[in-house]
Design an enzyme around this catalytic site. Structure first.
Site, PDB file in Angstrom:
ATOM      1  N   ASP A 204       0.959  -1.250  -0.195  1.00  0.00           N
ATOM      2  CA  ASP A 204      -0.214  -0.171   0.124  1.00  0.00           C
ATOM      3  C   ASP A 204       1.006   1.146  -0.070  1.00  0.00           C
ATOM      4  OD1 ASP A 204      -2.995   0.978   0.552  1.00  0.00           O
ATOM      5  OD2 ASP A 204      -2.048   1.826   2.303  1.00  0.00           O
ATOM      6  N   GLU A 263       1.403  -0.378  -5.056  1.00  0.00           N
ATOM      7  CA  GLU A 263       0.590   0.914  -5.106  1.00  0.00           C
ATOM      8  C   GLU A 263       1.309   2.170  -5.040  1.00  0.00           C
ATOM      9  OE1 GLU A 263      -3.686   2.798  -3.638  1.00  0.00           O
ATOM     10  OE2 GLU A 263      -2.381   1.844  -2.206  1.00  0.00           O
TER      11      GLU A 263
END
Length: 533
Positions: A204, A263
């Site tokens: 993330d 990400e």
């Protein structure tokens, strides 16, 4: 079954994102869970995807959809327990599916034991595990950095008189990745899950991990604004690449090609995006940096062709592109683009070179679902008016019943299932040979069967305005993919001396051969090129 079980399985893998709250509820509490996901794995194996990625299921205060983690090494009781997780992984492996889990390295919950210790005093052992700073001379925040969720990225801790930094909500303090203890702690967390048999991580918000040590203000425009994807000091620090190399060494220490899918900010310039691969000959950073541009580009042939060409050329030699059409943070394609366009977009997603990610329910054409004010769950709705993400996170539609088969009919789903259930659900679309589900499955079957669509080269081909077309070629196998992005009929000529054998149309109603392709409004076709006999 997966199309590639070898070391490089990920190079053309189709990864399916599962949002655990919304996939399947096994115990009737209205919230999806790990046993529910396990029960539906045969559907995903039959669909033809290669891997699943599980969004966070860790113990959480649920102040940001599970991304505020209290314990990185356990399962939130809402979703089950570690035995349920192990059963999910074992079942996936028996079905030939690989499993990726979310790794959230940028921040923790404010209730995480690390942060509780860090804020206990300025001399606490873990004080430097987070980013603390003295107030500015006027007593305000240390600099002008903004949280993605709005407002300052700093919150004052009254007890210790310093501010702590949070790239998102104040409930999610940022870890200090300049501290080697933080790096080693996260590596140990990775090993915990790798030892349980997972195949890698979706990491993330990696570009937020390092901040400017001097905490310099971001340069702003005449309105006092700066754009997060282009920030100079709050994120996008060169040292993040080295951090990712460290995480890569962890997964590379395990057999069987464990991977990192990272990400990054959604609209990163191409040259910044591709540096997260590493360089040609030294691809030692991420296996796949997320490329989100299909979420934001206008659905116009010229814009799509320009980006596809530039991005494909910029990916280092030996690496492969990544493509994303939907996820848990943006409106669904059926709503964002339109129903017909979403079908064409699925053809695009699954025929481009590289490794695509499919968001749960997009294979059905699930739309955004309006959420009544009293049913809103996402805190972004209050922080960013109009920015709530609940409409794209509603329960998976398994059948046309009142709870869409997501949970027992006596239960209340955590979010509304929405209208249109009679056509947009798995059970009914399985019976319709022209449904969105039938199209997605046919695309995955064709992709798995034909090497050129998995591993072939890609070259955009000039077509009439409104059509984006590209070839996929491997050895003697050649395909043409053409999409009409307009609401009118357009003709796409084929090269002299060739004919096209229609292998698939987004309308699921074409067969035969052609020497010129007439595309209906918002139609996409996959043709195999053959020389005229």
């Amino acid at each position: 079954m997966p199309c590639d079980t070898g070391h490089d399985w990920w190079r053309s893998a189709v990864i399916y994102q599962v949002y655990p709250r919304s996939f399947a509820d096994s115990n009737g509490d209205g919230v999806g869970d790990l046993p529910g996901i396990t029960s539906r794995l045969p559907y995903l194996a039959d669909l033809g995807v290669d891997a699943i990625w599980l969004s966070p299921f860790y113990p959480s205060a649920h102040e940001d959809g599970g991304y505020d983690i209290i314990d990185f090494r356990d399962v939130d009781p809402l979703f089950g327990n570690l035995d349920d997780f192990d059963a999910l992984v074992a079942r996936a492996k028996r079905l030939g599916l690989r499993v990726l889990v979310d790794l959230v390295p940028n921040h923790t919950s404010r209730h995480h034991p690390w942060f509780l210790e860090s804020r206990a005093s300025r001399t606490a052992a873990r004080r430097n595990w987070y980013i603390w700073a003295d107030p500015a001379k006027d007593g305000g925040p240390p600099n002008n950095w903004r949280a993605v969720t709005g407002g300052s990225a700093w919150t004052l801790d009254e007890a210790t008189g310093q501010y702590y930094m949070h790239s998102f909500f104040a409930a999610q303090p940022d870890l200090n990745w300049r501290n080697p203890n933080v790096r080693e702690a996260m590596a140990e967390i990775m090993r915990f899950w790798l030892d349980r048999g997972i195949d890698g991580f979706r990491v993330d918000m990696i570009d937020y991990l390092l901040k400017d040590e001097a905490l310099r203000d971001e340069p702003v425009d005449d309105k006092g604004w700066y754009d997060h994807p282009l920030a100079k000091y709050q994120l996008n620090q060169w040292g993040v690449v080295d951090i990712m190399r460290g995480l890569r060494r962890v997964v590379d220490g395990y057999p069987g090609a464990r991977i990192l899918l990272g990400e990054v900010e959604s609209r990163l310039p191409i040259d910044v995006l591709v540096r997260y691969y590493g360089t040609a000959g030294q691809l030692d950073v991420l296996h796949l940096p997320f490329n989100f541009w299909l979420l934001f580009l206008p659905w116009q042939s010229a814009a799509l062709e320009r980006f596809i060409t530039d991005y494909d050329a910029a990916v280092p030699e030996g690496a492969v592109p990544n493509w994303v059409l939907g996820n848990h943070d943006v409106p669904r394609p059926a709503t964002r683009l339109g129903v017909a366009q979403a079908r064409a977009a699925m053809v695009l997603l699954l025929t481009l070179r590289g490794a695509p990610v499919v968001y749960y329910g997009d294979e059905l054409g699930m739309p955004n679902v309006p959420i009544p004010p009293e049913r809103i769950q996402d805190p972004w709705s209050a922080a960013l008016p109009g920015g709530g993400r609940d409409p794209a996170r509603t329960p998976m539609r398994w059948n046309g019943g009142p709870t869409a088969g997501f949970c027992p009919e006596h239960a209340v789903p955590w979010l509304p299932v929405g209208d249109g259930l009679e056509t947009v659900n798995v059970e009914d679309q399985r019976q319709d040979p022209r449904s969105m589900l039938a199209l997605t499955k046919a695309l995955l079957t064709l992709r798995r069967a034909r090497p050129a669509l998995r591993d072939g080269s890609l070259r955009c081909i000039q077509g009439p305005p409104g059509i984006i077309a590209f070839s996929r070629v491997l050895h003697e196998e050649r395909f043409l993919v053409a999409l009409n992005t307009t609401d009118g009929t357009l003709d796409m000529p084929l090269p002299p001396g060739t004919v096209g054998v229609v292998r698939l149309s987004s309308a699921m109603d074409r067969t035969g051969t052609c020497s010129a392709l007439r595309l209906r409004a918002h139609e996409a076709c996959v043709l195999e090129w053959v020389h005229r006999s």
